[in-house]
Design a protein around this motif. Structure first.
Motif, PDB file in Angstrom:
ATOM      1  N   PRO A  57      11.488  -8.148  -0.386  1.00 56.72           N
ATOM      2  CA  PRO A  57      10.127  -8.349   0.657  1.00 56.72           C
ATOM      3  C   PRO A  57       9.350  -8.777   0.851  1.00 56.72           C
ATOM      4  CG  PRO A  57      10.130  -5.468   0.579  1.00 56.72           C
ATOM      5  CD  PRO A  57      11.443  -6.481  -0.735  1.00 56.72           C
ATOM      6  N   HIS A  58       8.755  -9.689   1.506  1.00 59.56           N
ATOM      7  CA  HIS A  58       7.566 -10.510   1.767  1.00 59.56           C
ATOM      8  C   HIS A  58       6.560  -9.588   2.298  1.00 59.56           C
ATOM      9  CE1 HIS A  58      10.078 -14.680   1.046  1.00 59.56           C
ATOM     10  NE2 HIS A  58      10.820 -13.191  -0.214  1.00 59.56           N
ATOM     11  N   ASN A  59       6.151  -8.795   1.627  1.00 63.63           N
ATOM     12  CA  ASN A  59       5.425  -7.666   2.210  1.00 63.63           C
ATOM     13  C   ASN A  59       3.729  -7.859   1.771  1.00 63.63           C
ATOM     14  OD1 ASN A  59       6.288  -6.010   0.665  1.00 63.63           O
ATOM     15  ND2 ASN A  59       7.162  -4.754   1.971  1.00 63.63           N
ATOM     16  N   GLN A  60       3.142  -7.419   2.090  1.00 65.16           N
ATOM     17  CA  GLN A  60       1.295  -7.385   1.009  1.00 65.16           C
ATOM     18  C   GLN A  60       1.992  -6.281  -0.220  1.00 65.16           C
ATOM     19  OE1 GLN A  60      -1.115  -5.431   3.449  1.00 65.16           O
ATOM     20  NE2 GLN A  60      -0.972  -3.420   2.587  1.00 65.16           N
ATOM     21  N   GLN A  61       2.638  -5.005  -0.274  1.00 69.08           N
ATOM     22  CA  GLN A  61       2.275  -4.425  -1.385  1.00 69.08           C
ATOM     23  C   GLN A  61       3.714  -5.337  -2.983  1.00 69.08           C
ATOM     24  OE1 GLN A  61       4.413  -0.593  -1.388  1.00 69.08           O
ATOM     25  NE2 GLN A  61       4.372  -0.097  -3.171  1.00 69.08           N
ATOM     26  N   THR A  62       4.762  -6.292  -2.228  1.00 69.90           N
ATOM     27  CA  THR A  62       5.116  -6.700  -2.767  1.00 69.90           C
ATOM     28  C   THR A  62       5.095  -7.688  -3.428  1.00 69.90           C
ATOM     29  OG1 THR A  62       7.430  -6.467  -2.346  1.00 69.90           O
ATOM     30  CG2 THR A  62       7.033  -7.732  -2.947  1.00 69.90           C
ATOM     31  N   ASN A  93       0.994 -11.809   5.365  1.00 71.59           N
ATOM     32  CA  ASN A  93       1.537 -10.854   4.334  1.00 71.59           C
ATOM     33  C   ASN A  93       1.064 -11.386   2.815  1.00 71.59           C
ATOM     34  OD1 ASN A  93       2.975 -13.268   4.410  1.00 71.59           O
ATOM     35  ND2 ASN A  93       4.582 -12.773   3.187  1.00 71.59           N
ATOM     36  N   ALA A  96      -2.700 -10.202   3.915  1.00 73.06           N
ATOM     37  CA  ALA A  96      -2.477  -8.697   4.124  1.00 73.06           C
ATOM     38  C   ALA A  96      -2.602  -8.135   2.210  1.00 73.06           C
ATOM     39  CB  ALA A  96      -1.471  -8.116   4.571  1.00 73.06           C
ATOM     40  N   ALA A  97      -2.030  -9.227   1.575  1.00 74.32           N
ATOM     41  CA  ALA A  97      -1.647  -8.614   0.204  1.00 74.32           C
ATOM     42  C   ALA A  97      -3.284  -8.758  -0.553  1.00 74.32           C
ATOM     43  CB  ALA A  97      -1.187  -9.798  -0.373  1.00 74.32           C
ATOM     44  N   HIS A 100      -5.538  -6.761   0.426  1.00 74.69           N
ATOM     45  CA  HIS A 100      -4.556  -4.936  -0.522  1.00 74.69           C
ATOM     46  C   HIS A 100      -5.275  -4.773  -1.692  1.00 74.69           C
ATOM     47  CE1 HIS A 100      -1.734  -1.605  -0.740  1.00 74.69           C
ATOM     48  NE2 HIS A 100      -1.346  -2.080  -2.059  1.00 74.69           N
TER      49      HIS A 100
END
Length: 122
Positions: A57-62, A93, A96-97, A100
């Protein structure tokens, strides 16, 4: 390893972006580049890597985990004492990353800001 070029006084600056072939998320990649000022006051840039996102997933955590991984592998630096400035586009994203990643300072790329301003003016 480029860690020998790091100065203990000035933290490095990183730039990062995600790009894809446009066919699918399986052809997506995250790139990360480090920029430092040398002892001779010259700007030096190093590509730390381009990592495949494949079906992640292209999300903040990844994204933030991949940044930390590439910095640990390429620079030999643990995330507890590494607090760079990271510059990205304004995608939610990426923002956010950047926020984060603990202790990191996120900045919006001025080129992306100008591009959006020019597009809005036409």
């Amino acid at each position: 390893m480029v860690s020998s070029t790091l100065s203990s006084n000035i933290p490095p600056s990183l730039t990062s972006d995600i790009w894809s072939s446009g066919r699918s998320n399986s052809d997506s990649y995250l790139s990360c580049t480090m920029h430092i000022v040398s002892k001779e006051l010259k700007l030096e840039s190093y590509s730390l890597g381009t990592l495949p996102l494949r079906d992640l997933p292209h999300n903040q955590q990844t994204i933030s985990e991949m940044w930390l991984r590439v910095c640990a592998e390429m620079l030999g630096i643990d995330s507890d004492r590494f607090q760079p400035v990271i510059t990205t586009d304004g995608a939610a994203n990426m923002v956010a990353a950047g926020c984060h990643a603990d202790g990191w300072f996120w900045m919006w790329c001025i080129c992306h800001v100008l591009h959006l301003a020019v597009q809005a003016g036409w």
